[in-house]
Design an enzyme around this catalytic site. Structure first.
Site, PDB file in Angstrom:
ATOM      1  N   LEU A 243       0.893  -1.365   0.430  1.00 50.38           N
ATOM      2  CA  LEU A 243      -0.042  -0.236   0.027  1.00 50.38           C
ATOM      3  C   LEU A 243       0.964   1.178  -0.204  1.00 50.38           C
ATOM      4  CD1 LEU A 243      -2.453  -0.946   2.580  1.00 50.38           C
ATOM      5  CD2 LEU A 243      -2.829  -1.223   0.115  1.00 50.38           C
ATOM      6  N   ASP A 244      -0.201   2.338  -0.883  1.00 53.74           N
ATOM      7  CA  ASP A 244       0.704   3.582  -0.713  1.00 53.74           C
ATOM      8  C   ASP A 244       0.865   4.269   1.215  1.00 53.74           C
ATOM      9  OD1 ASP A 244       1.598   3.580  -3.461  1.00 53.74           O
ATOM     10  OD2 ASP A 244      -0.652   4.879  -3.353  1.00 53.74           O
ATOM     11  N   ARG A 245       2.469   4.947   1.272  1.00 56.31           N
ATOM     12  CA  ARG A 245       2.289   5.564   2.613  1.00 56.31           C
ATOM     13  C   ARG A 245       1.312   5.724   3.282  1.00 56.31           C
ATOM     14  NH1 ARG A 245       5.902   9.905   3.165  1.00 56.31           N
ATOM     15  NH2 ARG A 245       4.425  11.146   2.672  1.00 56.31           N
TER      16      ARG A 245
ATOM     17  N   THR B  50      -2.254   5.323   1.638  1.00 57.33           N
ATOM     18  CA  THR B  50      -2.841   4.687   1.838  1.00 57.33           C
ATOM     19  C   THR B  50      -3.064   4.014   3.403  1.00 57.33           C
ATOM     20  OG1 THR B  50      -2.939   4.596  -0.220  1.00 57.33           O
ATOM     21  CG2 THR B  50      -4.226   2.681   0.735  1.00 57.33           C
TER      22      THR B  50
END
Length: 203
Positions: free
Chosen positions: A51-53, A55
């Site tokens: 997951l993106d930082r 998200t």
């Protein structure tokens, strides 16, 4: 950060927004990888999904090579996003995604891009935002963020792709449900993580 699910083969965390999954030059001690290493110093960090930082939501880590191999490509995920405006009740966004020229981070819809398909359903809305339940058919970098920006409904807080930060300080994206088959026992498993307060608060 409590585990949502754990057995001898894997562990699923509800990752908070602001925490990267992998250590990097800028983030060497505040990542999910660091947290996993503090819990299991004897194990290799094997994240199955990323997951993106900013998200939030479910992230599964395999505890051994067998589980990592068995889970690869087998996790069915449902995401939730708050997007600007009122979207259709349901729909599919089918638009190829490529890296934006001169950028290593930003993506865009481009005929030269790779196939990307996003299915969504509107769960609720108010005068500012819609809450979408999202299932990805493909897994391109920033796919949800790029696709909703492309149809004129960027994610709330996602200033990289046209969203405004007036009510939330990060992209309003959360991985809220994950289903997979336990790689050793074959048991079907579904885990959930409730919508975090900052996204809930938009509604």
């Amino acid at each position: 950060m409590p585990a949502v699910f754990e057995n001898e083969n894997l562990i699923v965390f509800n990752k908070p927004a602001g925490m990267p999954v992998h250590p990097s030059i800028r983030h060497q001690g505040d990542t999910l990888g660091n947290y996993f290493a503090s819990l299991f110093p004897e194990l290799t960090f094997r994240p199955v999904n990323r997951l993106d930082r900013d998200t939030s939501g479910l992230c599964v880590i395999a505890k051994n090579a067998l589980a990592a191999s068995g889970l690869q490509g087998e996790c069915h995920k449902i995401y939730y996003a708050a997007v600007h405006g009122i979207i259709e009740e349901s729909g599919t966004i089918d638009a190829p995604i490529a890296r934006r020229q001169q950028s290593i981070i930003t993506r865009c819809v481009s005929p030269e891009g790779r196939c990307a398909v996003t299915h969504y359903r509107r769960l609720s809305f108010n005068e500012k935002y819609s809450l979408a339940e999202i299932v990805l058919e493909t897994g391109r970098t920033h796919q949800i963020r790029v696709h909703f920006s492309h149809i004129g409904h960027p994610l709330a807080g996602d200033d990289l792709y046209g969203g405004l930060r007036e009510n939330i300080s990060r992209q309003a994206l959360h991985c809220g449900e994950m289903s997979f088959t336990e790689p050793v026992s074959g048991e079907p498993i579904t885990v959930n993580a409730p919508l975090p307060d900052d996204i809930e608060g938009l509604f």
